[in-house]
Write an enzyme that holds these catalytic residues in place. Structure first.
Site, mmCIF file in Angstrom:
data_model
loop_
_atom_site.group_PDB
_atom_site.id
_atom_site.type_symbol
_atom_site.label_atom_id
_atom_site.label_comp_id
_atom_site.label_asym_id
_atom_site.label_seq_id
_atom_site.Cartn_x
_atom_site.Cartn_y
_atom_site.Cartn_z
ATOM 1 N N GLU A 153 0.845 -1.199 0.000
ATOM 2 C CA GLU A 153 0.000 0.000 0.000
ATOM 3 C C GLU A 153 0.879 1.247 0.000
ATOM 4 O O GLU A 153 1.707 1.417 0.897
ATOM 5 C CB GLU A 153 -0.902 -0.043 1.246
ATOM 6 C CG GLU A 153 -1.878 -1.218 1.188
ATOM 7 C CD GLU A 153 -2.373 -1.676 2.558
ATOM 8 O OE1 GLU A 153 -2.134 -0.978 3.560
ATOM 9 O OE2 GLU A 153 -2.995 -2.759 2.617
ATOM 10 N N SER A 212 -5.504 -4.108 0.946
ATOM 11 C CA SER A 212 -6.009 -5.444 0.703
ATOM 12 C C SER A 212 -4.942 -6.456 1.136
ATOM 13 O O SER A 212 -4.311 -7.107 0.323
ATOM 14 C CB SER A 212 -6.256 -5.521 -0.822
ATOM 15 O OG SER A 212 -7.094 -6.552 -1.161
ATOM 16 N N GLU A 213 -4.747 -6.567 2.454
ATOM 17 C CA GLU A 213 -3.574 -7.286 2.945
ATOM 18 C C GLU A 213 -3.582 -8.773 2.591
ATOM 19 O O GLU A 213 -2.529 -9.355 2.325
ATOM 20 C CB GLU A 213 -3.433 -7.106 4.460
ATOM 21 C CG GLU A 213 -3.021 -5.688 4.889
ATOM 22 C CD GLU A 213 -4.177 -4.695 4.873
ATOM 23 O OE1 GLU A 213 -5.336 -5.110 4.712
ATOM 24 O OE2 GLU A 213 -3.906 -3.484 5.027
ATOM 25 N N ALA A 234 2.128 -3.229 11.302
ATOM 26 C CA ALA A 234 2.093 -4.631 11.720
ATOM 27 C C ALA A 234 0.679 -5.049 12.133
ATOM 28 O O ALA A 234 0.278 -6.197 11.945
ATOM 29 C CB ALA A 234 3.061 -4.859 12.872
ATOM 30 N N ASP A 235 -0.058 -4.098 12.672
ATOM 31 C CA ASP A 235 -1.426 -4.375 13.127
ATOM 32 C C ASP A 235 -2.299 -4.906 11.982
ATOM 33 O O ASP A 235 -3.249 -5.638 12.204
ATOM 34 C CB ASP A 235 -2.038 -3.081 13.676
ATOM 35 C CG ASP A 235 -1.053 -2.339 14.558
ATOM 36 O OD1 ASP A 235 -1.238 -2.349 15.774
ATOM 37 O OD2 ASP A 235 -0.065 -1.776 14.029
ATOM 38 N N HIS A 277 -2.223 0.737 15.687
ATOM 39 C CA HIS A 277 -1.106 1.158 14.823
ATOM 40 C C HIS A 277 0.220 1.099 15.577
ATOM 41 O O HIS A 277 1.169 1.777 15.197
ATOM 42 C CB HIS A 277 -1.317 2.587 14.302
ATOM 43 C CG HIS A 277 -2.380 2.715 13.259
ATOM 44 N ND1 HIS A 277 -3.715 2.651 13.562
ATOM 45 C CD2 HIS A 277 -2.307 2.884 11.918
ATOM 46 C CE1 HIS A 277 -4.435 2.799 12.436
ATOM 47 N NE2 HIS A 277 -3.594 2.931 11.430
#
Lengths: 328, 331
Positions: free
Chosen positions: A30, A60-61, A85-86, A130
């Site tokens: 992203e 869109s992980e 990382a979240d 976050h």
């Protein structure tokens, strides 16, 4: 020849060098392209390598990680970025059930040269979604390797190793390190996984510090030195594989161990390391193993609350002194 | 209904043989599970043979597929060897995955089978990634993701379809709509009956085909493959079919009626195709009986192969996790 670069520049250089070297290496995530990465880590890569190899993705992980896996299975060496990382939780099935297990489930036939770069840690007032440091979650998932550098030089050398390897690597980059400068060699070098670095030598206690808090550990060691307490600071650099031999050798010398990380205390990386030391090095220990870590609460927004929850140099000093004063 | 006459008889007979092989494999595997050779879960694709065979026939050897928990048919249709499959189901070293994967994780990268999957929709993003690699390398290859009607309600499907549509990747989204997601009917899992409608939201065509008509499936997949190879992007194919056996072997199937099952058995893809071969192509029943007998012998051999293959050493469990285990320090 050494020169000073920031942690972000080091990661940028590692990616650029590997992309120049190998056309199968590409980056997607992203805002990694036009934006240059939300922390500026991929600045300039789009200009050099073009849109095809520096790919801005939708938010869109699961698709980012899953597509990275698919591309890896047919011969590419993708680097995918998880902005915070979240957000990796959105891709959890892909990371845990697909990426980590593809090789094993296929009887060792799949090759998964996939690097997943993940910005972890609390950047300050970013609150509970976050700021997390979830590296320990993945220590419990066989099939993944986990790198967590703390210096620009290590970030560069470890990332190049990750990209060239044939196993999936979660590469954790603490957000507060990005702008920190440090000396790094000129030109081409790799740092092997599974080799801890002794950041400071000492005799009285060992601080095993992971990722961002290595700097707090070094500052604590400095403060302790003024009180005539000599502390060794060891940075494992990779959690899987873990250089247990180096940790044991240090504890054997000092007889005391404090483990420091920004992951939550309960079942964080320190829990595993403490268990290993208890299994393999208990005869060398003159005091209990202590952990200095984030409290077992979500990371709060208010900066004063955040400071209260996160490990600080003062917390580390206090823990070391507790061990120094400990009597059986 | 599509005409068989447009297709060479050899190809039609190959379709028949493959469908019968899949059926026989499933029935034998189910039997061997009861007999104790196969220790784990089995999700049989009886009734869905035409989707696997028709779709894979439209692919080239260098094209890839991702498969599902109901994936035996896909692997056979892509060239899988029933011996190595049965051995894998039995957990033997000679199996496709050395006994580490079982039915749910059958994979053969040489055949372009990137893997069955234990997670619904789990393999779809992988197919998109393979398509991305093909596009980036300017290779005329496509990736086909098989999935069921249940998968279109998963987030992974949505994310993958969006990405493939956005980047016009050479990917075919092949939905085997067998009317059931595990034990719950499709109409209780999504507010639409025609799942191909979803494709509109991703900017690529969605088409519907009779999933029990192998030739229709083949033709519609060929169109999608051609479109993908030309660089025009993905297609969503919804093949309407029916799962004749339970979700898993041993499923009590209390959730559907005998009438419904009889309705679909009357539309069996293999029996229907056999009848058409006899009527439209004037194939002698004896010739088809001979194919059936050859397939039975092939599966006899596969079962014997599995029975007589060695079991893995227990220590083999510790191998094959990583390409480089750093002298064991990863454990």
């Amino acid at each position: 020849m050494k020169r000073e670069i920031t942690f972000a520049q080091a990661i940028n250089e590692a990616m650029a060098e590997e992309m120049r070297r190998d056309p199968s290496v590409f980056l997607m995530g992203e805002d990694v392209g036009v934006f240059g990465g939300v922390f500026g880590v991929s600045e300039g890569l789009l200009a050099e390598f073009g849109e095809e190899r520096v790919r801005d993705t939708p938010i869109s992980e699961a698709a980012i990680v899953g597509a990275g896996l698919g591309a890896a299975l047919v011969g590419m060496r993708p680097i995918v970025e998880i902005m915070f990382a979240d957000f990796v939780t959105v891709a959890m099935d892909q990371v845990v059930n697909q990426v980590a297990k593809a090789r094993y489930m296929s009887g060792g036939k799949a090759r998964v040269p996939l690097t997943i770069r993940i910005a972890n840690g609390a950047p300050g007032a970013a609150a509970a979604q976050h700021s997390q440091s979830p590296e320990a979650w993945f220590m419990n998932v066989p099939g993944l390797k986990i790198a967590i550098p703390s210096t620009p030089a290590d970030a560069k050398g470890l990332l190049k190793t990750a990209i060239r390897g044939d196993d999936p690597v979660l590469f954790f980059e603490h957000k507060m390190l990005y702008s920190r400068a440090g000396s790094a060699p000129e030109g081409e070098y790799l740092i092997p996984f599974g080799r801890a670095a002794v950041r400071r030598e000492g005799e009285d206690a060992t601080i095993i510090a992971i990722g961002g808090p290595v700097n707090a550990a070094l500052s604590a060691a400095e403060q302790l030195a003024r009180q005539s307490v000599s502390v060794e600071v060891i940075d494992p650099r990779t959690l899987v594989p873990l250089d247990l031999d180096a940790l044991i050798a240090s504890v054997r010398k000092t007889g005391r161990a404090v483990i420091v990380h920004e992951a939550h205390r309960r079942a964080g990386p320190g829990a595993e390391i403490a268990a290993l030391l208890a299994e393999k090095a208990i005869d060398y220990l003159e005091a209990p193993i202590l952990r200095v870590a984030a409290a077992n609460v979500p990371i709060p927004y208010n900066p004063d609350l955040e400071r209260f929850v996160l490990p600080t140099a003062e917390d580390i000093v206090e823990a070391v002194m507790k061990l120094i004063r400990y009597e059986i | 209904m599509t005409s068989l006459k447009h297709h060479p008889l050899d190809q039609l007979l190959a379709f028949y043989r493959l469908m019968v092989t899949i059926r026989e494999f499933e029935l034998r595997a189910a039997g061997e599970r009861k007999a104790g050779l196969v220790p784990g879960f089995l999700h049989a694709c009886v009734g869905q043979e035409a989707t696997a065979v028709g779709a894979c026939a439209a692919l080239n050897a260098e094209d890839v597929i991702t498969s599902t928990h109901r994936g035996h048919g896909h692997l056979i249709a892509k060239g899988g060897d029933p011996r190595f499959m049965m051995a894998e189901l039995a957990g033997k070293t000679s199996g496709y995955c050395g006994g580490k994967g079982g039915s749910l994780h059958l994979a053969d990268f040489d055949l372009g089978v990137l893997g069955a999957n234990g997670i619904v929709a789990g393999g779809i993003p992988m197919a998109v990634g393979a398509g991305l690699a093909f596009q980036m390398r300017r290779e005329p290859r496509v990736a086909l993701a098989f999935f069921g009607d249940g998968a279109v309600n998963e987030g992974a499907f949505h994310e993958a379809a969006n990405l493939a549509g956005l980047w016009k990747l050479p990917v075919i989204f092949f939905c085997e709509n067998n009317l059931y997601g595990e034990g719950t009917p499709q109409h209780k899992q999504a507010p639409i009956r025609d799942l191909s409608l979803r494709a509109a939201g991703y900017g690529f065509p969605g088409v519907i085909v009779d999933g029990n008509d192998v030739v229709a499936v083949y033709e519609i997949t060929l169109d999608a493959v051609e479109r993908a190879r030309k660089g025009d992007g993905p297609t969503f194919i919804e093949a309407k079919t029916y799962r004749q056996r339970g979700h898993y072997e041993g499923d009590p199937m209390i959730y559907r009626t005998e009438e419904e099952m009889a309705y679909w058995r009357a539309r069996d893809p293999i029996l229907g195709f056999r009848k058409r071969l006899e009527e439209e192509m004037e194939v002698e029943p004896a010739a088809l009986d001979a194919v059936d007998a050859e397939v039975k012998a092939l599966l006899d051999e596969a079962v014997q192969f599995a029975i007589h293959s060695p079991a893995p050493r227990p220590e083999a469990a510790l191998e094959g996790v990583y390409a480089d285990d750093h002298g064991g320090r990863v454990f």
